[in-house]
Design an enzyme around this catalytic site. Sequence first.
Site, PDB file in Angstrom:
ATOM      1  N   ASP A  92       0.792  -1.220   0.000  1.00  0.00           N
ATOM      2  CA  ASP A  92       0.000   0.000   0.000  1.00  0.00           C
ATOM      3  C   ASP A  92       0.830   1.278   0.000  1.00  0.00           C
ATOM      4  O   ASP A  92       0.356   2.336   0.401  1.00  0.00           O
ATOM      5  CB  ASP A  92      -0.928   0.012   1.219  1.00  0.00           C
ATOM      6  CG  ASP A  92      -0.193  -0.293   2.524  1.00  0.00           C
ATOM      7  OD1 ASP A  92       1.030  -0.040   2.595  1.00  0.00           O
ATOM      8  OD2 ASP A  92      -0.831  -0.797   3.458  1.00  0.00           O
ATOM      9  N   GLU A 114      -0.345  -8.988  -1.644  1.00  0.00           N
ATOM     10  CA  GLU A 114      -0.962  -8.517  -0.396  1.00  0.00           C
ATOM     11  C   GLU A 114      -2.125  -7.575  -0.702  1.00  0.00           C
ATOM     12  O   GLU A 114      -2.222  -6.463  -0.212  1.00  0.00           O
ATOM     13  CB  GLU A 114       0.054  -7.843   0.531  1.00  0.00           C
ATOM     14  CG  GLU A 114      -0.452  -7.716   1.964  1.00  0.00           C
ATOM     15  CD  GLU A 114       0.536  -7.011   2.869  1.00  0.00           C
ATOM     16  OE1 GLU A 114       1.084  -7.679   3.763  1.00  0.00           O
ATOM     17  OE2 GLU A 114       0.746  -5.787   2.712  1.00  0.00           O
ATOM     18  N   GLU A 128      -2.150   4.941   3.004  1.00  0.00           N
ATOM     19  CA  GLU A 128      -2.100   3.521   2.674  1.00  0.00           C
ATOM     20  C   GLU A 128      -3.461   2.958   2.265  1.00  0.00           C
ATOM     21  O   GLU A 128      -3.566   2.198   1.298  1.00  0.00           O
ATOM     22  CB  GLU A 128      -1.530   2.729   3.850  1.00  0.00           C
ATOM     23  CG  GLU A 128      -0.039   2.912   4.071  1.00  0.00           C
ATOM     24  CD  GLU A 128       0.299   4.100   4.967  1.00  0.00           C
ATOM     25  OE1 GLU A 128      -0.594   4.947   5.218  1.00  0.00           O
ATOM     26  OE2 GLU A 128       1.451   4.177   5.423  1.00  0.00           O
ATOM     27  N   HIS A 199       6.340   4.148  13.049  1.00  0.00           N
ATOM     28  CA  HIS A 199       6.678   4.951  11.882  1.00  0.00           C
ATOM     29  C   HIS A 199       5.471   5.575  11.202  1.00  0.00           C
ATOM     30  O   HIS A 199       5.626   6.463  10.374  1.00  0.00           O
ATOM     31  CB  HIS A 199       7.413   4.093  10.835  1.00  0.00           C
ATOM     32  CG  HIS A 199       6.524   3.157  10.088  1.00  0.00           C
ATOM     33  ND1 HIS A 199       6.094   1.958  10.612  1.00  0.00           N
ATOM     34  CD2 HIS A 199       5.954   3.250   8.856  1.00  0.00           C
ATOM     35  CE1 HIS A 199       5.319   1.349   9.737  1.00  0.00           C
ATOM     36  NE2 HIS A 199       5.209   2.115   8.662  1.00  0.00           N
ATOM     37  N   ARG A 201       2.593   7.549   9.519  1.00  0.00           N
ATOM     38  CA  ARG A 201       2.413   8.986   9.308  1.00  0.00           C
ATOM     39  C   ARG A 201       1.342   9.549  10.228  1.00  0.00           C
ATOM     40  O   ARG A 201       1.474  10.639  10.789  1.00  0.00           O
ATOM     41  CB  ARG A 201       2.040   9.230   7.839  1.00  0.00           C
ATOM     42  CG  ARG A 201       1.947  10.689   7.438  1.00  0.00           C
ATOM     43  CD  ARG A 201       1.508  10.807   5.989  1.00  0.00           C
ATOM     44  NE  ARG A 201       2.483  10.241   5.069  1.00  0.00           N
ATOM     45  CZ  ARG A 201       3.420  10.943   4.448  1.00  0.00           C
ATOM     46  NH1 ARG A 201       3.507  12.250   4.652  1.00  0.00           N
ATOM     47  NH2 ARG A 201       4.257  10.366   3.626  1.00  0.00           N
ATOM     48  N   HIS A 231      13.222   4.634  13.284  1.00  0.00           N
ATOM     49  CA  HIS A 231      12.999   4.876  11.869  1.00  0.00           C
ATOM     50  C   HIS A 231      13.782   6.096  11.406  1.00  0.00           C
ATOM     51  O   HIS A 231      14.028   7.031  12.181  1.00  0.00           O
ATOM     52  CB  HIS A 231      11.502   5.097  11.618  1.00  0.00           C
ATOM     53  CG  HIS A 231      11.080   4.948  10.200  1.00  0.00           C
ATOM     54  ND1 HIS A 231      11.175   5.974   9.285  1.00  0.00           N
ATOM     55  CD2 HIS A 231      10.556   3.890   9.519  1.00  0.00           C
ATOM     56  CE1 HIS A 231      10.725   5.572   8.115  1.00  0.00           C
ATOM     57  NE2 HIS A 231      10.340   4.307   8.219  1.00  0.00           N
TER      58      HIS A 231
END
Length: 370
Positions: A92, A114, A128, A199, A201, A231
């Site tokens: 994604d 996936e 995503e 991580h 967003r 990260h």
Amino acid sequence: MVVLGTRPEAIKLAPVVRAMDASPSCEPYVVSSGQHREMLAPMLTALGLKAHTDLAVMRDRQRLAGLTGRLVTALDETIREERPDVVVVQGDTTTAMCGALAASYERIPVAHVEAGLRTGDLYDPFPEELNRRLIGRLARWNFAPTERAAAHLRAEGVPEGQVLTTGNTVIDNLQWMLDRGEGEAAFRTGGKRILVTLHRRENQGGGMRGIAGAVRRLADRGDCEVLLPLHKSPAVRESLLPGLSGHPGITICEPLGYPDFTATLAACDLVLTDSGGVQEEAPSLGKPVLVLRATTERPEAVDAGVARLVGTDPGAVFAAASRLLDDESERDRMARAVNPFGDGRAADRIVEAMVRDCLRPPAARDGASG
């Protein structure tokens, strides 16, 4: 053509590339966007992969619109030059969405590894959820990791012949790495070992600062070692470092190579994460997972009782983690090695399906695709 740009994409597409290499009917051509540039190169080395083309489109603190424009343009040029028979994308990411879009512009069939994961909220996680829905409409092959994911695609009107349940390739790669016996756990002490990965967003900023406060409270207990592979994102570091640096019970390190991360995951007692891939890997190793998000597109682990969705409220995170650390029987119940994500043969099924369909007569292919 296999398009990737992030660590998770490399992990989940490496088994597909290996299966292609083993097939007499395939020749994989790997394209890297470099979306996780510093983190991707060592991952490719650890996985035995080599990018044939590196698009080098990343910019510091870039906006999604700029990244998307550069990626589509660069991928279009590469696709037009190489003329692949199939373009394979995974998951994604913006890299995956742009790969599918650029291939579709050239009328090249897209395989989505996936496929079908959904939260039902277009903006959580963002971007995503948006990306994977768009890819699902573009893909000729939607390789769903679970029956639930396949059902999402069918409910959205994707033709039956374009949906195949394969299992998740992350399990293929986890088994491959464990069989190699490489890597060393990064924990330093013999206390209760908590692995934290963050991580997303949507968690950056206030959400991560709150989680950092909860993690610090856990370290204050004195019986735990918290390990945080940090990260590379500046926004992630700005959110986490002020609240976590300098605590003797917290080990902050640079992102671990895949062999070391796998060994570290196998050695931990509890996982706190907002990562999708870790939600899939940890249950395979019998590790309880607290998911630090409001939603998850991987509810199979929650349904199986090996993961819990706890959100980002600091009090809720601290309470849920403390309960598992203090109640051995409850921790053991969650630690059951239940793996709802596959048997380690997903990549073979994916490559077999693509080869079978590509070698069929055109009329048969058209009929199968609806």
